[in-house]
Design a protein around this motif. Structure first.
Motif, PDB file in Angstrom:
ATOM      1  N   GLU A  10      45.749  43.163  34.693  1.00  6.11           N
ATOM      2  CA  GLU A  10      45.286  43.788  35.928  1.00  6.11           C
ATOM      3  C   GLU A  10      44.128  43.021  36.552  1.00  6.11           C
ATOM      4  OE1 GLU A  10      44.469  47.900  35.344  1.00  6.11           O
ATOM      5  OE2 GLU A  10      46.567  48.413  35.026  1.00  6.11           O
ATOM      6  N   LYS A  11      43.418  42.247  35.740  1.00  8.86           N
ATOM      7  CA  LYS A  11      42.285  41.476  36.250  1.00  8.86           C
ATOM      8  C   LYS A  11      42.426  40.028  35.804  1.00  8.86           C
ATOM      9  CE  LYS A  11      38.160  43.244  36.318  1.00  8.86           C
ATOM     10  NZ  LYS A  11      36.863  43.784  35.863  1.00  8.86           N
ATOM     11  N   ILE A  12      41.800  39.159  36.576  1.00  7.40           N
ATOM     12  CA  ILE A  12      41.809  37.740  36.237  1.00  7.40           C
ATOM     13  C   ILE A  12      40.399  37.197  36.398  1.00  7.40           C
ATOM     14  CG2 ILE A  12      42.426  37.047  38.594  1.00  7.40           C
ATOM     15  CD1 ILE A  12      44.090  34.766  37.322  1.00  7.40           C
ATOM     16  N   CYS A  13      40.014  36.321  35.497  1.00 10.01           N
ATOM     17  CA  CYS A  13      38.709  35.655  35.562  1.00 10.01           C
ATOM     18  C   CYS A  13      38.909  34.296  36.197  1.00 10.01           C
ATOM     19  CB  CYS A  13      38.116  35.527  34.161  1.00 10.01           C
ATOM     20  SG  CYS A  13      36.580  34.603  34.109  1.00 10.01           S
ATOM     21  N   LEU A  14      38.229  34.041  37.303  1.00  9.08           N
ATOM     22  CA  LEU A  14      38.358  32.794  38.038  1.00  9.08           C
ATOM     23  C   LEU A  14      37.089  31.956  37.878  1.00  9.08           C
ATOM     24  CD1 LEU A  14      39.917  34.163  41.361  1.00  9.08           C
ATOM     25  CD2 LEU A  14      41.122  33.179  39.395  1.00  9.08           C
ATOM     26  N   ALA A  15      37.257  30.740  37.380  1.00 11.06           N
ATOM     27  CA  ALA A  15      36.113  29.835  37.216  1.00 11.06           C
ATOM     28  C   ALA A  15      35.882  29.108  38.530  1.00 11.06           C
ATOM     29  CB  ALA A  15      36.399  28.845  36.086  1.00 11.06           C
ATOM     30  N   THR A  16      34.943  29.589  39.317  1.00 10.51           N
ATOM     31  CA  THR A  16      34.655  29.014  40.625  1.00 10.51           C
ATOM     32  C   THR A  16      33.505  28.013  40.521  1.00 10.51           C
ATOM     33  OG1 THR A  16      32.975  30.637  41.288  1.00 10.51           O
ATOM     34  CG2 THR A  16      35.284  31.243  41.633  1.00 10.51           C
ATOM     35  N   THR A  17      33.212  27.369  41.627  1.00  3.60           N
ATOM     36  CA  THR A  17      32.106  26.404  41.650  1.00  3.60           C
ATOM     37  C   THR A  17      30.760  27.092  41.442  1.00  3.60           C
ATOM     38  OG1 THR A  17      32.085  26.605  44.069  1.00  3.60           O
ATOM     39  CG2 THR A  17      33.322  24.767  43.126  1.00  3.60           C
ATOM     40  N   GLY A  18      30.701  28.396  41.692  1.00  5.28           N
ATOM     41  CA  GLY A  18      29.445  29.125  41.553  1.00  5.28           C
ATOM     42  C   GLY A  18      29.320  29.911  40.266  1.00  5.28           C
ATOM     43  N   GLY A  19      30.383  29.961  39.463  1.00  2.00           N
ATOM     44  CA  GLY A  19      30.357  30.734  38.218  1.00  2.00           C
ATOM     45  C   GLY A  19      31.697  31.426  37.993  1.00  2.00           C
ATOM     46  N   MET A  20      31.703  32.487  37.223  1.00  5.60           N
ATOM     47  CA  MET A  20      32.915  33.242  36.914  1.00  5.60           C
ATOM     48  C   MET A  20      33.028  34.454  37.831  1.00  5.60           C
ATOM     49  SD  MET A  20      34.562  31.749  34.432  1.00  5.60           S
ATOM     50  CE  MET A  20      34.393  30.761  32.938  1.00  5.60           C
TER      51      MET A  20
END
Length: 222
Positions: free
Chosen positions: A116-126
Motif C-alpha cells: 500500500e505504500k512505497i519508499c522513494l529515495a529522492t534527491t532530498g531524502g526518503m
C-alpha cells in the motif's frame, strides 16, 4: 558490537537479539521455523541494521524493494556484501530507517501481499508515499519523475523500468517509453494529435500507438 551468532530458528533469534546489541543482522527470509520477517515482527523498535538474504525472488523481495531496504541474493557476491555493510554502517537517519522497516511490515501484513505504500529515495531524502496517490511515473534519463495527484513531483534515483516492474501488480501500465501510468487515474483518451491520455490531475501523458489496444483492454478489466 563485535562477535557474531547464527541460528535458523525464529524464537531463538528473537531471544538472542533481545539480550545482545548487534550493529548489523543478516536476516534470511526463509528460516526453519518461519520467516525472517517473523523475527522483526516480534522485536519492537530494533536497534540494529538489517540486511536481508535469500535464494528466492518471491513476493518478499518486492516488498523489500517497496521499502528501499537492502537485500542480497544467494550465492552472495562479495562486492555486494561489502557495499551493503558499508551502507548500513554509514546510515545517518535512524528515524527514516525505522519508517522503512514499518513500511515493510505493514505491506507484508496484507493478506494479498499487495503493498500500500512505497519508499522513494529522492534527491532530498526518503519519501513514504501511498501507491494510490501516484498518478504516473516519467523517465528522466537514469532517474524517474513520480507525479502525484496534487501535481507535485518527486525525482527518484532509479530507472523507470524498475517502477514498471514494481507497480505492474497495482494496476500500473507502461504506455510509452517515457511513461508508466496508474490506470485507475486515467480520465480520458484523446485521439487528437496522434493520441494521448489525460490523467485525473488533468496532466497529459503520451501514448505509444502500439499500446492503444492494450490500454483499452486493460481499462475494461478494471
Amino acid at each position: 558490537m563485535t562477535g557474531h551468532f547464527w541460528t535458523r530458528k525464529v524464537d531463538e533469534a528473537v531471544k538472542v537479539l533481545s539480550v545482545m546489541s548487534p550493529d548489523v543482522v543478516f536476516l534470511d527470509i526463509e528460516l526453519q521455523t518461519g520467516q525472517g520477517f517473523d523475527v522483526l515482527d516480534k522485536i519492537k523498535d530494533p536497534t540494529f541494521e538489517v540486511i536481508f538474504t535469500t535464494a528466492f525472488e518471491k513476493y518478499a523481495i518486492k516488498a523489500i524493494k517497496f521499502s528501499s531496504l537492502d537485500y542480497l541474493l544467494k550465492p552472495i557476491d562479495l562486492d555486494e556484501l561489502k557495499q551493503a555493510v558499508e551502507k548500513a554502517r554509514n546510515r545517518m537517519d535512524t528515524n527514516v530507517y525505522r519508517q522503512q522497516i514499518d513500511t515493510l511490515m505493514q505491506n507484508l501484513s496484507k493478506e494479498t501481499y499487495k503493498q500500500e505504500k512505497i519508499c522513494l529515495a529522492t534527491t532530498g531524502g526518503m519519501e513514504f508515499i501511498a501507491i494510490e496517490d501516484i498518478v504516473f511515473c516519467k523517465a528522466d534519463g537514469s532517474y524517474t519523475c513520480v507525479v502525484l495527484k496534487n501535481k507535485s513531483k518527486l525525482l527518484v534515483s532509479k530507472h523507470l523500468k524498475e517502477y514498471e516492474a514494481l507497480l505492474g501488480d497495482h494496476d500500473f501500465m507502461r504506455v510509452h517509453n517515457s511513461y508508466v501510468i496508474n490506470l485507475k487515474e486515467v480520465k480520458k483518451y484523446i485521439k487528437a494529435d496522434g493520441g494521448y491520455i489525460m490523467m485525473s490531475n488533468d496532466m497529459h501523458v503520451s501514448l505509444s500507438p502500439r499500446k492503444k489496444e492494450e490500454l483499452i483492454d486493460a481499462m475494461k478489466r478494471l
